[in-house]
Enzyme design. Structure first.
Site, mmCIF file in Angstrom:
data_model
loop_
_atom_site.group_PDB
_atom_site.id
_atom_site.type_symbol
_atom_site.label_atom_id
_atom_site.label_comp_id
_atom_site.label_asym_id
_atom_site.label_seq_id
_atom_site.Cartn_x
_atom_site.Cartn_y
_atom_site.Cartn_z
ATOM 1 N N SER A 268 -12.609 7.853 -6.476
ATOM 2 C CA SER A 268 -12.759 6.901 -7.572
ATOM 3 C C SER A 268 -12.617 7.675 -8.870
ATOM 4 O O SER A 268 -12.748 8.904 -8.884
ATOM 5 C CB SER A 268 -14.144 6.246 -7.503
ATOM 6 O OG SER A 268 -14.444 5.521 -8.687
ATOM 7 N N TYR B 56 -23.444 6.287 -6.626
ATOM 8 C CA TYR B 56 -21.994 6.123 -6.443
ATOM 9 C C TYR B 56 -21.258 7.328 -7.031
ATOM 10 O O TYR B 56 -20.391 7.919 -6.379
ATOM 11 C CB TYR B 56 -21.522 4.829 -7.104
ATOM 12 C CG TYR B 56 -20.103 4.453 -6.740
ATOM 13 C CD1 TYR B 56 -19.813 3.925 -5.482
ATOM 14 C CD2 TYR B 56 -19.055 4.627 -7.640
ATOM 15 C CE1 TYR B 56 -18.511 3.575 -5.139
ATOM 16 C CE2 TYR B 56 -17.758 4.285 -7.310
ATOM 17 C CZ TYR B 56 -17.492 3.758 -6.058
ATOM 18 O OH TYR B 56 -16.204 3.415 -5.722
#
Length: 233
Positions: free
Chosen positions: A109, A122
């Site tokens: 990501s 995350y």
């Protein structure tokens, strides 16, 4: 294929793969937080001769500040996003090296490159995934040869992509605009993604496919952003 699905969804996914030309397809539903389940799945895959390509795409997210985050959420996100990928890689890479060819593509990501508020686990998982991938790339860089294709390990650093994982954030932002989803997405993207365009999952897949081709034998240890200029700022 691996994922979370009911029987009908799993059947449909297998049929789609067969229709696309796969000679054989099978669906696995191992819980990526469960090491024993991962080991059983990888052992079953060895019955097919082992993996040539591994794409670690399983991921979960929940936004919460550091002060508000509960330990259960932390453990779940780290377990699925980071530890799960570690276990598939540790079991797949040695066997790839013996064959002289293997590809690992980890769907990271932009949050493996830069941070955002309220995304502690995350970001931790994706930064960890990027670091782990670089180490694995170095450890297996000399395995195989140009003719065989060698072993590569890379990450794709996707930005805003039209997947279910962003829906809670889209819904929350759309509430500012009387539930207008398009305006909510535009407001989200305006903050960080200069292109102000989301990516389609198929675009991420196309890059993964290229990374898995023999021509990409010298592309390893990289993080390739697909983020509309987000991390260029």
């Amino acid at each position: 294929m691996h994922g979370l699905a009911d029987e009908a969804q799993a059947h449909a996914a297998v049929q789609a793969m067969l229709a696309a030309g796969a000679p054989e397809a099978c669906f696995f539903d191992a819980d990526m937080r469960d090491v024993a389940a991962i080991e059983r799945m990888m052992a079953d895959l060895d019955d097919w001769g082992g993996l040539d390509i591994l794409v670690n795409n399983a991921g979960i997210q929940k936004t919460a500040t550091l002060a508000d985050l509960d330990t259960e959420t932390w453990d779940a996100i780290i377990g699925v996003n980071l530890s799960g990928a570690f276990h598939t890689m540790r079991l797949a890479l040695p066997k790839m090296a013996k064959k002289g060819y293997g590809r690992v593509v980890n769907i990271a990501s932009v949050h493996g490159i830069v941070a955002s508020v309220a995304k502690v686990p995350y970001c931790a998982s994706k930064f960890g995934l990027v670091g782990m991938s670089k180490v694995a790339a170095l450890e297996y860089a000399a395995a195989g040869n140009k003719r065989e294709g060698g072993i590569t390990v890379n990450c794709i650093g996707s930005g805003w992509t039209e997947t279910a994982i962003i829906e809670p954030q889209v819904t929350a932002r759309a509430a500012k605009f009387d539930g207008d989803r398009n305006k909510g997405i535009a407001d989200l993207l305006a903050e960080k993604q200069p292109s102000q365009r989301t990516s389609d999952p198929s675009e991420i897949g196309a890059l993964a496919l290229w990374l898995c081709s023999p021509i990409a034998h010298n592309v390893t240890g990289t993080v390739i952003p697909v983020d509309g200029g987000w991390t260029a700022q």
